[in-house]
Design an enzyme around this catalytic site. Structure first.
Site, PDB file in Angstrom:
ATOM      1  N   CYS A 163      -4.274   0.197   3.108  1.00 31.08           N
ATOM      2  CA  CYS A 163      -4.602   0.376   4.527  1.00 31.08           C
ATOM      3  C   CYS A 163      -5.889  -0.387   4.872  1.00 31.08           C
ATOM      4  O   CYS A 163      -6.001  -0.959   5.960  1.00 31.08           O
ATOM      5  CB  CYS A 163      -4.729   1.854   4.877  1.00 31.08           C
ATOM      6  SG  CYS A 163      -3.140   2.721   5.046  1.00 31.08           S
TER       7      CYS A 163
ATOM      8  N   ASP B 195      -1.014 -10.819  -4.997  1.00 28.00           N
ATOM      9  CA  ASP B 195      -1.568  -9.790  -5.872  1.00 28.00           C
ATOM     10  C   ASP B 195      -2.844 -10.326  -6.530  1.00 28.00           C
ATOM     11  O   ASP B 195      -2.914 -11.483  -6.933  1.00 28.00           O
ATOM     12  CB  ASP B 195      -0.537  -9.408  -6.949  1.00 28.00           C
ATOM     13  CG  ASP B 195      -0.872  -8.103  -7.641  1.00 28.00           C
ATOM     14  OD1 ASP B 195      -0.153  -7.111  -7.424  1.00 28.00           O
ATOM     15  OD2 ASP B 195      -1.872  -8.063  -8.402  1.00 28.00           O
TER      16      ASP B 195
ATOM     17  N   HIS C 117       1.354   3.630   6.859  1.00 27.41           N
ATOM     18  CA  HIS C 117       1.103   4.209   5.534  1.00 27.41           C
ATOM     19  C   HIS C 117       2.274   5.095   5.123  1.00 27.41           C
ATOM     20  O   HIS C 117       2.480   6.162   5.694  1.00 27.41           O
ATOM     21  CB  HIS C 117      -0.192   5.015   5.494  1.00 27.41           C
ATOM     22  CG  HIS C 117      -0.453   5.593   4.137  1.00 27.41           C
ATOM     23  ND1 HIS C 117      -1.149   4.917   3.167  1.00 27.41           N
ATOM     24  CD2 HIS C 117      -0.032   6.752   3.564  1.00 27.41           C
ATOM     25  CE1 HIS C 117      -1.159   5.642   2.059  1.00 27.41           C
ATOM     26  NE2 HIS C 117      -0.483   6.761   2.277  1.00 27.41           N
TER      27      HIS C 117
ATOM     28  N   ASN D  66       7.324   0.231  -7.833  1.00 25.85           N
ATOM     29  CA  ASN D  66       7.028   1.325  -8.745  1.00 25.85           C
ATOM     30  C   ASN D  66       6.839   2.590  -7.922  1.00 25.85           C
ATOM     31  O   ASN D  66       6.128   2.571  -6.914  1.00 25.85           O
ATOM     32  CB  ASN D  66       5.758   1.008  -9.553  1.00 25.85           C
ATOM     33  CG  ASN D  66       5.939  -0.211 -10.433  1.00 25.85           C
ATOM     34  OD1 ASN D  66       6.970  -0.392 -11.058  1.00 25.85           O
ATOM     35  ND2 ASN D  66       4.933  -1.088 -10.470  1.00 25.85           N
TER      36      ASN D  66
ATOM     37  N   HIS E  83       4.770  -0.441  -1.726  1.00 22.75           N
ATOM     38  CA  HIS E  83       4.679  -1.903  -1.813  1.00 22.75           C
ATOM     39  C   HIS E  83       5.788  -2.440  -2.684  1.00 22.75           C
ATOM     40  O   HIS E  83       6.226  -1.788  -3.630  1.00 22.75           O
ATOM     41  CB  HIS E  83       3.312  -2.343  -2.348  1.00 22.75           C
ATOM     42  CG  HIS E  83       2.895  -1.689  -3.632  1.00 22.75           C
ATOM     43  ND1 HIS E  83       2.401  -0.402  -3.673  1.00 22.75           N
ATOM     44  CD2 HIS E  83       2.909  -2.118  -4.910  1.00 22.75           C
ATOM     45  CE1 HIS E  83       2.123  -0.082  -4.922  1.00 22.75           C
ATOM     46  NE2 HIS E  83       2.434  -1.106  -5.703  1.00 22.75           N
TER      47      HIS E  83
ATOM     48  N   HIS F 257       6.683  -5.620  -5.073  1.00 22.77           N
ATOM     49  CA  HIS F 257       6.190  -6.790  -5.792  1.00 22.77           C
ATOM     50  C   HIS F 257       7.269  -7.875  -5.733  1.00 22.77           C
ATOM     51  O   HIS F 257       8.439  -7.593  -6.034  1.00 22.77           O
ATOM     52  CB  HIS F 257       5.971  -6.464  -7.274  1.00 22.77           C
ATOM     53  CG  HIS F 257       4.948  -5.413  -7.554  1.00 22.77           C
ATOM     54  ND1 HIS F 257       3.670  -5.718  -7.989  1.00 22.77           N
ATOM     55  CD2 HIS F 257       5.000  -4.058  -7.490  1.00 22.77           C
ATOM     56  CE1 HIS F 257       2.997  -4.602  -8.196  1.00 22.77           C
ATOM     57  NE2 HIS F 257       3.778  -3.571  -7.902  1.00 22.77           N
TER      58      HIS F 257
END
Ligand code: 5GP
Ligand code: ZN
Length: 114
Positions: free
Chosen positions: A7, A30, A46, A87, A100, A102
């Protein structure tokens, strides 16, 4: 959300190397890449994890996959392929509690478990 690293990145309080942004979605590199290309794609809303998605978030999650497709074209790794991972929770090894995805690309990825 206060005290959420991602955030803070969304608000610009912590810098990031952005690759895509619209009113609902942000993508950035990343900080500790696990592949030559390692991009994180996050909703600006969020949402703690995949386990916290509600019915009203489903369009947003679908949109995120469209954004991933667009990024793969723009960054030039669509043809060679890539891997998308999220994850979730303790056993999933999630360290940042803001949903998120990846994107890993730029090499033949090892450690294939599925
Ligand atoms: P997780 O382990 O929660 O699935 O993934 C969190 C990811 O966030 C990790 O790959 C980690 O390298 C990345 N990360 C952690 N802190 C930062 C940061 O401040 N900036 C960026 N760009 N990535 C971060
Ligand atoms: Zn957050």
């Amino acid at each position: 959300m206060e005290d959420c690293l991602f955030c803070k990145i969304i608000k610009g309080e912590i810098p990031s190397k952005k690759v895509y942004e619209d009113e609902e979605v942000l993508a950035f590199h990343d900080i500790n890449p696990e592949a030559p290309i390692h991009i994180l794609v996050i909703p600006k809303k969020h949402i703690t994890s995949l386990a916290h998605i509600t019915k009203e978030d489903e369009a947003l999650i679908g949109k995120i996959f469209g954004v991933i497709n667009k990024i793969s074209e723009e960054q030039g790794f669509k043809e060679d392929g890539y891997r998308v991972i999220t994850n979730c929770g303790k056993n999933g090894g999630q360290s940042i509690k803001h949903l998120h995805f990846h994107i890993l690309a730029g090499k033949m990825l090892g450690e294939k478990i599925l």
